[in-house]
Design a protein around this motif. Structure first.
Motif, PDB file in Angstrom:
ATOM      1  N   LEU A 270      11.378  -5.420  -8.555  1.00 28.67           N
ATOM      2  CA  LEU A 270      10.117  -5.631  -7.844  1.00 28.67           C
ATOM      3  C   LEU A 270       9.343  -4.317  -7.737  1.00 28.67           C
ATOM      4  O   LEU A 270       8.117  -4.285  -7.928  1.00 28.67           O
ATOM      5  CB  LEU A 270      10.399  -6.200  -6.455  1.00 28.67           C
ATOM      6  N   PHE A 271      10.026  -3.226  -7.423  1.00 27.71           N
ATOM      7  CA  PHE A 271       9.368  -1.930  -7.344  1.00 27.71           C
ATOM      8  C   PHE A 271       8.754  -1.552  -8.699  1.00 27.71           C
ATOM      9  O   PHE A 271       7.616  -1.086  -8.771  1.00 27.71           O
ATOM     10  CB  PHE A 271      10.358  -0.842  -6.922  1.00 27.71           C
ATOM     11  N   LYS A 272       9.518  -1.771  -9.751  1.00 25.53           N
ATOM     12  CA  LYS A 272       9.023  -1.422 -11.086  1.00 25.53           C
ATOM     13  C   LYS A 272       7.811  -2.269 -11.455  1.00 25.53           C
ATOM     14  O   LYS A 272       6.823  -1.767 -11.999  1.00 25.53           O
ATOM     15  CB  LYS A 272      10.145  -1.614 -12.111  1.00 25.53           C
TER      16      LYS A 272
ATOM     17  N   ASP B 257      -5.704  13.027   4.228  1.00 20.59           N
ATOM     18  CA  ASP B 257      -4.322  13.508   4.155  1.00 20.59           C
ATOM     19  C   ASP B 257      -3.436  12.975   5.266  1.00 20.59           C
ATOM     20  O   ASP B 257      -2.305  13.423   5.429  1.00 20.59           O
ATOM     21  CB  ASP B 257      -4.298  15.038   4.191  1.00 20.59           C
ATOM     22  N   ARG B 258      -3.918  11.955   6.011  1.00 20.67           N
ATOM     23  CA  ARG B 258      -3.180  11.536   7.203  1.00 20.67           C
ATOM     24  C   ARG B 258      -2.774  10.065   7.189  1.00 20.67           C
ATOM     25  O   ARG B 258      -2.340   9.538   8.221  1.00 20.67           O
ATOM     26  CB  ARG B 258      -4.020  11.826   8.449  1.00 20.67           C
ATOM     27  N   PHE B 259      -2.880   9.408   6.045  1.00 17.88           N
ATOM     28  CA  PHE B 259      -2.546   7.987   5.992  1.00 17.88           C
ATOM     29  C   PHE B 259      -1.541   7.690   4.886  1.00 17.88           C
ATOM     30  O   PHE B 259      -1.525   8.342   3.840  1.00 17.88           O
ATOM     31  CB  PHE B 259      -3.808   7.139   5.784  1.00 17.88           C
ATOM     32  N   LEU B 260      -0.702   6.678   5.156  1.00 18.02           N
ATOM     33  CA  LEU B 260       0.327   6.217   4.224  1.00 18.02           C
ATOM     34  C   LEU B 260       0.258   4.695   4.136  1.00 18.02           C
ATOM     35  O   LEU B 260      -0.234   4.032   5.053  1.00 18.02           O
ATOM     36  CB  LEU B 260       1.722   6.623   4.723  1.00 18.02           C
ATOM     37  N   LEU B 261       0.780   4.148   3.052  1.00 15.97           N
ATOM     38  CA  LEU B 261       0.846   2.703   2.870  1.00 15.97           C
ATOM     39  C   LEU B 261       2.272   2.204   3.063  1.00 15.97           C
ATOM     40  O   LEU B 261       3.226   2.942   2.819  1.00 15.97           O
ATOM     41  CB  LEU B 261       0.375   2.319   1.466  1.00 15.97           C
ATOM     42  N   GLY B 262       2.420   0.952   3.470  1.00 13.74           N
ATOM     43  CA  GLY B 262       3.754   0.378   3.620  1.00 13.74           C
ATOM     44  C   GLY B 262       3.732  -1.129   3.522  1.00 13.74           C
ATOM     45  O   GLY B 262       2.699  -1.768   3.763  1.00 13.74           O
ATOM     46  N   SER B 263       4.859  -1.707   3.179  1.00 15.19           N
ATOM     47  CA  SER B 263       4.980  -3.162   3.060  1.00 15.19           C
ATOM     48  C   SER B 263       5.541  -3.802   4.322  1.00 15.19           C
ATOM     49  O   SER B 263       5.240  -4.955   4.627  1.00 15.19           O
ATOM     50  CB  SER B 263       5.879  -3.517   1.872  1.00 15.19           C
ATOM     51  N   ASP B 264       6.395  -3.090   5.038  1.00 13.62           N
ATOM     52  CA  ASP B 264       7.087  -3.611   6.225  1.00 13.62           C
ATOM     53  C   ASP B 264       7.798  -4.930   5.910  1.00 13.62           C
ATOM     54  O   ASP B 264       7.488  -5.984   6.472  1.00 13.62           O
ATOM     55  CB  ASP B 264       6.140  -3.777   7.404  1.00 13.62           C
ATOM     56  N   THR B 265       8.796  -4.845   5.057  1.00  7.31           N
ATOM     57  CA  THR B 265       9.562  -6.022   4.633  1.00  7.31           C
ATOM     58  C   THR B 265      10.654  -6.345   5.650  1.00  7.31           C
ATOM     59  O   THR B 265      11.844  -6.368   5.329  1.00  7.31           O
ATOM     60  CB  THR B 265      10.181  -5.777   3.253  1.00  7.31           C
ATOM     61  N   TRP B 266      10.234  -6.649   6.862  1.00  7.59           N
ATOM     62  CA  TRP B 266      11.197  -6.854   7.959  1.00  7.59           C
ATOM     63  C   TRP B 266      11.791  -8.257   7.968  1.00  7.59           C
ATOM     64  O   TRP B 266      12.826  -8.502   8.590  1.00  7.59           O
ATOM     65  CB  TRP B 266      10.534  -6.546   9.297  1.00  7.59           C
ATOM     66  N   VAL B 267      11.128  -9.201   7.308  1.00  2.00           N
ATOM     67  CA  VAL B 267      11.621 -10.575   7.193  1.00  2.00           C
ATOM     68  C   VAL B 267      11.445 -11.020   5.746  1.00  2.00           C
ATOM     69  O   VAL B 267      10.626 -10.453   5.002  1.00  2.00           O
ATOM     70  CB  VAL B 267      10.864 -11.543   8.136  1.00  2.00           C
ATOM     71  N   PRO B 268      12.194 -12.054   5.300  1.00  2.00           N
ATOM     72  CA  PRO B 268      12.084 -12.505   3.908  1.00  2.00           C
ATOM     73  C   PRO B 268      10.660 -12.841   3.476  1.00  2.00           C
ATOM     74  O   PRO B 268      10.294 -12.614   2.307  1.00  2.00           O
ATOM     75  CB  PRO B 268      12.978 -13.747   3.887  1.00  2.00           C
ATOM     76  N   GLU B 269       9.843 -13.335   4.401  1.00  4.83           N
ATOM     77  CA  GLU B 269       8.473 -13.703   4.032  1.00  4.83           C
ATOM     78  C   GLU B 269       7.669 -12.504   3.526  1.00  4.83           C
ATOM     79  O   GLU B 269       6.791 -12.654   2.668  1.00  4.83           O
ATOM     80  CB  GLU B 269       7.761 -14.341   5.238  1.00  4.83           C
ATOM     81  N   ARG B 270       7.982 -11.329   4.050  1.00  4.96           N
ATOM     82  CA  ARG B 270       7.258 -10.135   3.584  1.00  4.96           C
ATOM     83  C   ARG B 270       7.673  -9.760   2.167  1.00  4.96           C
ATOM     84  O   ARG B 270       6.844  -9.306   1.370  1.00  4.96           O
ATOM     85  CB  ARG B 270       7.496  -8.969   4.546  1.00  4.96           C
TER      86      ARG B 270
ATOM     87  N   ALA C  12       8.614 -11.985  -0.006  1.00  3.46           N
ATOM     88  CA  ALA C  12       8.017 -13.037  -0.829  1.00  3.46           C
ATOM     89  C   ALA C  12       6.534 -12.789  -1.081  1.00  3.46           C
ATOM     90  O   ALA C  12       5.992 -13.239  -2.100  1.00  3.46           O
ATOM     91  CB  ALA C  12       8.218 -14.396  -0.154  1.00  3.46           C
ATOM     92  N   SER C  13       5.873 -12.083  -0.174  1.00  2.00           N
ATOM     93  CA  SER C  13       4.443 -11.807  -0.336  1.00  2.00           C
ATOM     94  C   SER C  13       4.175 -10.375  -0.797  1.00  2.00           C
ATOM     95  O   SER C  13       3.048  -9.881  -0.665  1.00  2.00           O
ATOM     96  CB  SER C  13       3.700 -12.093   0.977  1.00  2.00           C
ATOM     97  N   TYR C  14       5.172  -9.727  -1.375  1.00  2.51           N
ATOM     98  CA  TYR C  14       5.026  -8.329  -1.798  1.00  2.51           C
ATOM     99  C   TYR C  14       3.872  -8.164  -2.788  1.00  2.51           C
ATOM    100  O   TYR C  14       3.103  -7.192  -2.718  1.00  2.51           O
ATOM    101  CB  TYR C  14       6.337  -7.837  -2.416  1.00  2.51           C
ATOM    102  N   ASP C  15       3.737  -9.116  -3.716  1.00  2.42           N
ATOM    103  CA  ASP C  15       2.638  -9.078  -4.688  1.00  2.42           C
ATOM    104  C   ASP C  15       1.297  -9.023  -3.960  1.00  2.42           C
ATOM    105  O   ASP C  15       0.434  -8.198  -4.268  1.00  2.42           O
ATOM    106  CB  ASP C  15       2.647 -10.326  -5.579  1.00  2.42           C
ATOM    107  N   GLU C  16       1.121  -9.902  -2.995  1.00  3.80           N
ATOM    108  CA  GLU C  16      -0.135 -10.006  -2.257  1.00  3.80           C
ATOM    109  C   GLU C  16      -0.414  -8.741  -1.449  1.00  3.80           C
ATOM    110  O   GLU C  16      -1.552  -8.269  -1.376  1.00  3.80           O
ATOM    111  CB  GLU C  16      -0.076 -11.221  -1.331  1.00  3.80           C
TER     112      GLU C  16
END
Length: 270
Positions: free
Chosen positions: A45-47, A219-232, A234-238
């Protein structure tokens, strides 16, 4: 000369169409009760989404150990100690000395770069265990990844002014001017943007308020997915498509900083 240009042009076009690389600075590979994806599926998925780095946490820390052991080519894994064994620890860790023992024991593995993500609300941050955790982080040059309201962040910084805090969700729906005030007040505070509301309008257009914030503090912001539950998961693409949608509306240099440059700078390989 003309022949060279004709041959080279398609390659240049292909490179320009590559999606911007993203450092996922809020990833949970939880093993309670079991992973949603097997490790090879996670790496695939990362790739697929050109994720070249992850800030890895898990509950318990078993999932982070697995990602570290994988040593996947082209992927930087930045491990943080999660101060939770089970989900119930979310509401009690800040008063539980056993959790501080867990943090110290995990740190002995020798590869951790931070502590968190942990949850705090308001004056719950003002406890002996939290202060000990903040001081431990400062002593060992670790970042703190705090899911916290602005009052709790203020308390973390008061515990130890040398603390380095990644602010999970950057205040969720907190007014943009308050986020700006916090960034101005605390030079060692970075906003992570998963679940952050107000960044785009209903049509996906970057709002003027957040465009201004990103251009003022690139220089002060980052992105994240927060995959704390399976639904996150499942929506990684989105999730990643949403980020790339508004990143494309920023100046390229700013977009690159937020997408991966800031995280690379914070977590430069030792």
């Amino acid at each position: 000369m003309a022949a060279v240009v004709l041959i080279a042009a398609p390659g240049h076009r292909a490179a320009a169409e590559d999606p911007i690389e993203i450092f996922d600075a809020h990833l949970h590979y939880n093993w309670e009760p079991k992973p949603f994806y097997q490790l090879d599926e996670v790496l695939a998925l990362f790739k697929k989404h050109r994720i070249t780095g992850v800030l890895a946490t898990s509950r318990p820390n078993t999932g982070t150990h697995a990602l570290m052991d994988a040593k996947a080519e082209g992927l930087q894994v930045v491990p943080f100690i999660r101060p939770y064994r089970v989900r119930a620890d979310i509401g009690s860790w800040f008063n539980d000395p056993v959790i501080f023992d867990l943090v110290q024991d995990e740190f002995k593995r020798g590869y951790y770069r931070g502590i968190g993500e942990f949850h705090l609300s308001g004056k719950a941050a003002d406890t002996e265990m939290v202060k000990k955790t903040v001081d431990f982080a400062v002593t060992n040059n670790l970042y703190l990844h705090a899911h916290a309201d602005d009052e709790a962040v203020e308390i973390l910084m008061r515990h130890n002014p040398r603390a380095k805090v990644i602010w999970a969700h950057a205040g969720f729906s907190l007014a943009g001017d308050r986020v700006a005030a916090m960034l101005a007040k605390y030079p060692k505070l970075w906003g992570e943007l998963s679940y952050r509301s107000g960044i785009v309008d209903g049509s996906g257009k970057l709002t003027p308020e957040w465009r201004t914030l990103f251009e003022r503090y690139p220089d002060r912001f980052l992105l994240g997915s927060d995959t704390w539950v399976p639904e996150r998961w499942a929506s990684y693409d989105e999730i990643m498509a949403g980020y790339r949608g508004w990143l494309a509306q920023l100046p390229p240099a700013v977009a690159k900083q937020i997408a991966h440059g800031n995280a690379r700078g914070l977590f430069a390989e030792k």
